[in-house]
Design an enzyme around this catalytic site. Structure first.
Site, PDB file in Angstrom:
ATOM      1  N   ALA A 170     101.199  42.055  60.814  1.00 48.37           N
ATOM      2  CA  ALA A 170     102.352  42.764  60.247  1.00 48.37           C
ATOM      3  C   ALA A 170     103.055  43.580  61.323  1.00 48.37           C
ATOM      4  O   ALA A 170     103.478  44.708  61.091  1.00 48.37           O
ATOM      5  CB  ALA A 170     101.887  43.665  59.109  1.00 48.37           C
TER       6      ALA A 170
ATOM      7  N   ARG B  84     115.140  38.432  60.017  1.00 49.09           N
ATOM      8  CA  ARG B  84     115.957  37.639  59.098  1.00 49.09           C
ATOM      9  C   ARG B  84     116.167  38.339  57.748  1.00 49.09           C
ATOM     10  O   ARG B  84     117.013  37.949  56.967  1.00 49.09           O
ATOM     11  CB  ARG B  84     115.315  36.256  58.896  1.00 49.09           C
TER      12      ARG B  84
ATOM     13  N   GLN C  62     100.043  46.215  68.189  1.00 47.86           N
ATOM     14  CA  GLN C  62     100.673  45.254  69.106  1.00 47.86           C
ATOM     15  C   GLN C  62     101.999  45.878  69.551  1.00 47.86           C
ATOM     16  O   GLN C  62     102.967  45.905  68.798  1.00 47.86           O
ATOM     17  CB  GLN C  62     100.922  43.914  68.391  1.00 47.86           C
TER      18      GLN C  62
ATOM     19  N   GLU D  50     105.952  23.853  65.842  1.00 43.18           N
ATOM     20  CA  GLU D  50     106.946  24.706  65.181  1.00 43.18           C
ATOM     21  C   GLU D  50     108.269  23.953  65.041  1.00 43.18           C
ATOM     22  O   GLU D  50     108.590  23.096  65.860  1.00 43.18           O
ATOM     23  CB  GLU D  50     107.166  25.984  66.012  1.00 43.18           C
TER      24      GLU D  50
ATOM     25  N   ASN E  64     102.004  24.174  57.863  1.00 44.21           N
ATOM     26  CA  ASN E  64     101.039  25.240  58.125  1.00 44.21           C
ATOM     27  C   ASN E  64     101.369  26.434  57.233  1.00 44.21           C
ATOM     28  O   ASN E  64     102.464  26.982  57.305  1.00 44.21           O
ATOM     29  CB  ASN E  64     101.145  25.629  59.606  1.00 44.21           C
TER      30      ASN E  64
ATOM     31  N   ARG F  77     113.025  61.579  29.555  1.00 47.13           N
ATOM     32  CA  ARG F  77     112.727  61.954  30.947  1.00 47.13           C
ATOM     33  C   ARG F  77     111.292  62.460  31.050  1.00 47.13           C
ATOM     34  O   ARG F  77     110.615  62.650  30.045  1.00 47.13           O
ATOM     35  CB  ARG F  77     113.759  62.982  31.403  1.00 47.13           C
TER      36      ARG F  77
ATOM     37  N   TYR G  87     118.818  76.276  30.333  1.00 44.47           N
ATOM     38  CA  TYR G  87     119.034  76.661  31.728  1.00 44.47           C
ATOM     39  C   TYR G  87     120.090  77.747  31.802  1.00 44.47           C
ATOM     40  O   TYR G  87     121.207  77.577  31.295  1.00 44.47           O
ATOM     41  CB  TYR G  87     119.485  75.412  32.504  1.00 44.47           C
TER      42      TYR G  87
ATOM     43  N   ALA H  76     124.405  74.700  10.289  1.00 42.30           N
ATOM     44  CA  ALA H  76     125.178  73.889  11.230  1.00 42.30           C
ATOM     45  C   ALA H  76     126.178  74.744  11.992  1.00 42.30           C
ATOM     46  O   ALA H  76     126.746  75.686  11.460  1.00 42.30           O
ATOM     47  CB  ALA H  76     125.909  72.786  10.465  1.00 42.30           C
TER      48      ALA H  76
HETATM   49  C1  UD1 Z   1     104.586  31.069  61.189  1.00 45.24           C
HETATM   50  C2  UD1 Z   1     103.820  29.924  61.850  1.00 45.24           C
HETATM   51  C3  UD1 Z   1     104.249  28.613  61.200  1.00 45.24           C
HETATM   52  C4  UD1 Z   1     103.946  28.674  59.719  1.00 45.24           C
HETATM   53  C5  UD1 Z   1     104.605  29.890  59.060  1.00 45.24           C
HETATM   54  C6  UD1 Z   1     104.092  30.045  57.652  1.00 45.24           C
HETATM   55  C7  UD1 Z   1     103.349  30.504  64.164  1.00 45.24           C
HETATM   56  C8  UD1 Z   1     103.719  30.310  65.577  1.00 45.24           C
HETATM   57  N1  UD1 Z   1     104.105  29.898  63.262  1.00 45.24           N
HETATM   58  O1  UD1 Z   1     105.962  30.917  61.450  1.00 45.24           O
HETATM   59  O2  UD1 Z   1     103.548  27.531  61.789  1.00 45.24           O
HETATM   60  O3  UD1 Z   1     104.385  27.488  59.085  1.00 45.24           O
HETATM   61  O4  UD1 Z   1     104.296  31.080  59.793  1.00 45.24           O
HETATM   62  O5  UD1 Z   1     104.722  31.095  57.002  1.00 45.24           O
HETATM   63  O6  UD1 Z   1     102.378  31.173  63.904  1.00 45.24           O
HETATM   64  N2  UD1 Z   1     103.876  38.696  63.793  1.00 45.24           N
HETATM   65  C9  UD1 Z   1     103.276  39.692  64.503  1.00 45.24           C
HETATM   66  N3  UD1 Z   1     103.498  39.768  65.843  1.00 45.24           N
HETATM   67  C10 UD1 Z   1     104.277  38.870  66.509  1.00 45.24           C
HETATM   68  C11 UD1 Z   1     104.869  37.838  65.754  1.00 45.24           C
HETATM   69  C12 UD1 Z   1     104.663  37.770  64.386  1.00 45.24           C
HETATM   70  O7  UD1 Z   1     102.572  40.536  63.965  1.00 45.24           O
HETATM   71  O8  UD1 Z   1     104.407  39.002  67.736  1.00 45.24           O
HETATM   72  C13 UD1 Z   1     103.629  38.641  62.331  1.00 45.24           C
HETATM   73  C14 UD1 Z   1     104.912  38.862  61.551  1.00 45.24           C
HETATM   74  O9  UD1 Z   1     105.088  40.244  61.256  1.00 45.24           O
HETATM   75  C15 UD1 Z   1     104.657  38.034  60.282  1.00 45.24           C
HETATM   76  C16 UD1 Z   1     103.706  36.949  60.741  1.00 45.24           C
HETATM   77  O10 UD1 Z   1     103.181  37.368  61.986  1.00 45.24           O
HETATM   78  O11 UD1 Z   1     104.048  38.789  59.275  1.00 45.24           O
HETATM   79  C17 UD1 Z   1     104.381  35.589  60.894  1.00 45.24           C
HETATM   80  O12 UD1 Z   1     105.444  35.676  61.819  1.00 45.24           O
HETATM   81  P1  UD1 Z   1     106.809  34.920  61.565  1.00 45.24           P
HETATM   82  O13 UD1 Z   1     107.744  35.247  62.694  1.00 45.24           O
HETATM   83  O14 UD1 Z   1     107.296  35.156  60.192  1.00 45.24           O
HETATM   84  O15 UD1 Z   1     106.339  33.387  61.740  1.00 45.24           O
HETATM   85  P2  UD1 Z   1     107.067  32.085  61.207  1.00 45.24           P
HETATM   86  O16 UD1 Z   1     108.210  31.784  62.105  1.00 45.24           O
HETATM   87  O17 UD1 Z   1     107.346  32.238  59.770  1.00 45.24           O
HETATM   88 CA    CA Z   2     107.116  33.891  58.272  1.00 44.86          CA
END
Ligand code: UD1
Ligand code: CA
Length: 460
Positions: free
Chosen positions: A9, A15, A72, A154, A169, A332, A386, A422
């Protein structure tokens, strides 16, 4: 055989075009990440790690106490994010499950099935896959002829031929922990996005002759993920249907399930009917044989058996059995409506108790008041609570009658069995069985208007 879970997360979710972090967006009233933690809580796990990054404080505040936190600092990809969790990972866990924080529909049973598959087959990794109608935007899973996983490509790196693959995936994986650690250390950024893809670990392990399997999800609806607001609405709709179906199978009539919004922590008794446009939120509990709606919102409230609430808003309040509320009432916080009470149209109640069988039928404001049993509050009664600085209480005893358009200037009390005429403005106590009239006597002048209209014009 210990197990750990890592939930990613850290990425903001660009997006979504939002000021708020993606995993904090709500689905059926709960942040997405909490849905995932709630499912994980049903499993026997040694440890849950949430990887945070963007808006770290906001995400940490929501998950605090429920997971260990890894950080991270820079979002260099999903593989890089899992790497950030390694220092926190307990060495006792033989299996580690990795999930993404943006897929909140996954069920505990499915995660358990994936973990068991990894353990039973002693696989290096098992990835949860799904065959979908529209794979656009998702990683495609390439298999060897024997069904083992070759690699994941991807969308941005895929050839046209690979894009036509409909096995995707889901972003949920179970690893043998040591294989995860080892394969992460070998990740490189040689792809279209210049990121460390977690998905590449599967190819790395496969090339080392380790076993990497795909496990197909049974219910495609469980794996929907959220990258933008349209997908958020889609996921919301799936979860809402799940909740509504649950209550229908428990004996609740929901007339239009696509237009009924019930939160996860709500409880509803049998033979209750929920009419369209109803929103039940938070810690709300509805009894049996109630009729709720149409177009009502109840938040953190309790409704006893047989009550009706129609076209109304009810917040942090209680409604007694067989009471009638609405149409167009506003309860309320702190309103306690007794059994068989009637609260009619355009009535607002706040921080007040209305005891059994009392009628507040129309156009009334009751604030900071205790109203007894079998009282009648006429049309347009106002508790003037009030004074511009402080709130004051109004007390009305049992069996009293308060006429239409009476102002009760608080603090003030009316005893049991009293009668207030009244149009009165009551500033002093009315004793039990007392009669109070507090308005000017009427002055009537016969023929006054006719004479006035016929008056001679004044010469200039
Ligand atoms: C990812 C998968 C894809 C899969 C899809 C399913 C990879 C490379 N791709 O793509 O194969 O089909 O999910 O939903 O894994 N995040 C981090 N740190 C980062 C990058 C991402 O914590 O540096 C977290 C994001 O907050 C998110 C999750 O990882 O919760 C997935 O990242 P996102 O960018 O949404 O991956 P997708 O492009 O959807
Ligand atoms: Ca995603």
């Amino acid at each position: 055989m210990g197990r750990s879970a890592i939930v990613l997360a850290a990425g903001l979710g660009t997006r979504m075009k939002s000021k708020q972090h993606k995993v904090l967006h709500r689905v059926c009233g709960k942040p997405m990440i909490i849905h995932i933690l709630d499912e994980l809580a049903k499993l026997d796990l040694n440890q849950i790690i949430v990887v945070v990054g963007q808006q770290r404080e906001a995400v940490e505040a929501v998950v605090s106490g429920r997971a260990d936190i890894a950080y991270q600092a820079e979002q260099l990809g999903t593989g890089h994010a899992v790497l950030a969790a390694m220092s926190k990972l307990s060495p006792d866990a033989k299996t580690t499950v990795v999930l993404y924080g943006d897929a909140p529909l996954i069920r505990a049973e499915t995660i358990e099935r994936l973990l068991k598959e990894r353990e039973d087959r002693q696989a290096a990794a098992v990835v949860l896959t799904a065959q979908v109608k529209d794979p656009h935007g998702l990683g495609r899973v390439l298999l060897h002829s024997d069904g083992r996983v070759k690699r994941i490509v991807e969308e941005k790196d895929a050839t046209n031929e690979q894009k036509s693959i409909d096995l995707i995936n889901t972003g949920i994986y179970a690893y043998e922990t040591s294989d995860l650690v080892h394969s992460l250390s070998r990740l490189r950024q040689d792809n279209a996005q210049g990121e460390y893809y977690l998905t590449d670990t599967l190819q790395i392990l496969g090339e080392e002759q380790k076993s990497v399997f795909a496990l197909s999800v049974q219910d495609e609806e469980e794996i929907a993920s959220v990258n933008d607001r349209a997908q958020l609405a889609h996921v919301q709709q799936i979860m809402q249907r799940r909740i509504n179906r649950h209550w229908m199978l428990e004996g609740v009539t929901i007339v239009d399930p696509d237009n009924t919004y019930i939160g996860l922590d709500v409880a509803i008794g049998r033979d209750t009917t929920i009419l369209p446009g109803t929103i039940l939120q938070g810690d709300t509990e509805i009894g049996e044989d109630c009729v709720i709606g149409p177009n009502s919102r109840l938040t953190d409230s309790r409704v006893a058996d047989g009550a009706k609430v129609e076209y109304s808003v009810v917040i942090e309040s209680e409604i007694g059995d067989s009471a009638n509320v609405g149409p167009y009432a506003y309860l309320r916080p702190g309103s306690r409506i007794g059994p068989r009470v009637k609260i009619g149209d355009f009535v607002e109640i706040k921080n007040s108790s209305i005891d059994e069988e009392t009628k507040v039928s129309h156009l009334t404001y009751v604030g900071d008041a205790s109203i007894g049993k079998r009282v009648n509050l006429g049309c347009g009664v106002v508790t003037v609570n009030y004074d511009g600085q402080k709130k004051h209480r109004t007390v009305v005893g049992d069996d009293s009658f308060i006429g239409s358009n009476v102002n009760l200037i608080a603090p003030v009390s009316v005893g049991d069995g009293a009668y207030v005429v009244a149009g009165s403005t009551i500033t002093d106590e009315v004793p039990s069985d007392g009669f109070a009239i507090a308005r000017n006597r009427q002055v009537t002048k016969p023929n006054y208007v006719k004479n006035w209209k016929n008056r001679k014009p004044v010469k200039e």
